[in-house]
Design a protein around this motif. Sequence first.
Motif, short mmCIF file in Angstrom:
data_model
loop_
_atom_site.label_atom_id
_atom_site.label_comp_id
_atom_site.label_asym_id
_atom_site.label_seq_id
_atom_site.Cartn_x
_atom_site.Cartn_y
_atom_site.Cartn_z
N SER A 110 0.85 -1.19 0.00
CA SER A 110 0.00 0.00 0.00
C SER A 110 0.89 1.24 0.00
O SER A 110 2.11 1.15 0.16
CB SER A 110 -0.89 0.00 1.25
OG SER A 110 -0.07 0.09 2.41
N ASP A 111 0.26 2.41 -0.15
CA ASP A 111 1.04 3.65 -0.08
C ASP A 111 1.75 3.76 1.26
O ASP A 111 2.92 4.13 1.34
CB ASP A 111 0.13 4.87 -0.28
CG ASP A 111 -0.33 5.01 -1.72
OD1 ASP A 111 0.26 4.35 -2.60
OD2 ASP A 111 -1.29 5.77 -1.96
N THR A 161 4.71 1.37 1.34
CA THR A 161 5.82 1.89 0.54
C THR A 161 6.57 2.98 1.29
O THR A 161 7.80 3.03 1.30
CB THR A 161 5.29 2.44 -0.80
OG1 THR A 161 4.59 1.41 -1.50
CG2 THR A 161 6.44 2.93 -1.68
N GLN A 162 5.80 3.86 1.94
CA GLN A 162 6.42 4.95 2.71
C GLN A 162 7.17 4.40 3.93
O GLN A 162 8.29 4.85 4.24
CB GLN A 162 5.35 5.93 3.15
CG GLN A 162 4.69 6.68 2.01
CD GLN A 162 3.33 7.25 2.39
OE1 GLN A 162 2.88 7.12 3.52
NE2 GLN A 162 2.67 7.87 1.42
#
Length: 206
Positions: A46-47, A50-51
């Motif tokens: 997910s975003d 990834t972060q």
Amino acid sequence: MTKRTAAKHKLDRRMGENIWGRPKSPVNRREYGPGQHGQRRKQKLSDFGTQLRAKQKLKGYYGDLTEKQFRRIFAEAERVKGDTGENLIGLLERRLDAIVYRAKFVPTVFAARQFVNHGHVTVNGIKVNIGSYRCKEGDVIAVRDRSKQLAIVLEAVALAERDVPDYVETDHSKMTATFVRTPTLGDVPYPVQMEPNLVVEYYAKN
């Protein structure tokens, strides 16, 4: 050499990347994660995932800093005028242990922290034994005379796997290095892609 070999290799495998570019990294042989479930198909991150991974990779690269240490550096990067991601990289690269590693006085960033902590390094002629000490442009970092023939130093100087970046001027005959300037992201010779912009996004939401 350093007590963190197992942890260092585990971090490589968890990230699925050889984040220090070391020839002995287990990722060079297999890219899946550690443990009995490591070979399962990777799910799309997910975003947030990834972060988070971008933060873990950057934090781990500098000797696996604690979350408290890393967040404190990030908070300072936010306060400084300019791009927060670039500021973060600049602050991390100004750490004394990072410069000792960049100058190739030791083979790993983990060894750099231990080397500094054990009193083998001076800054402008004064012994400094704090790895997080922040150097300024023009500071001269040197290996103390009694430490120049240590096996770990001789091994590091001979390493062909990485070069000294141009923002650190090094004289290996004298074992001195001058921190010339604070680098930008593009100046830093990371073996893998670092994404400080994703770290900024991570902390903006958490």
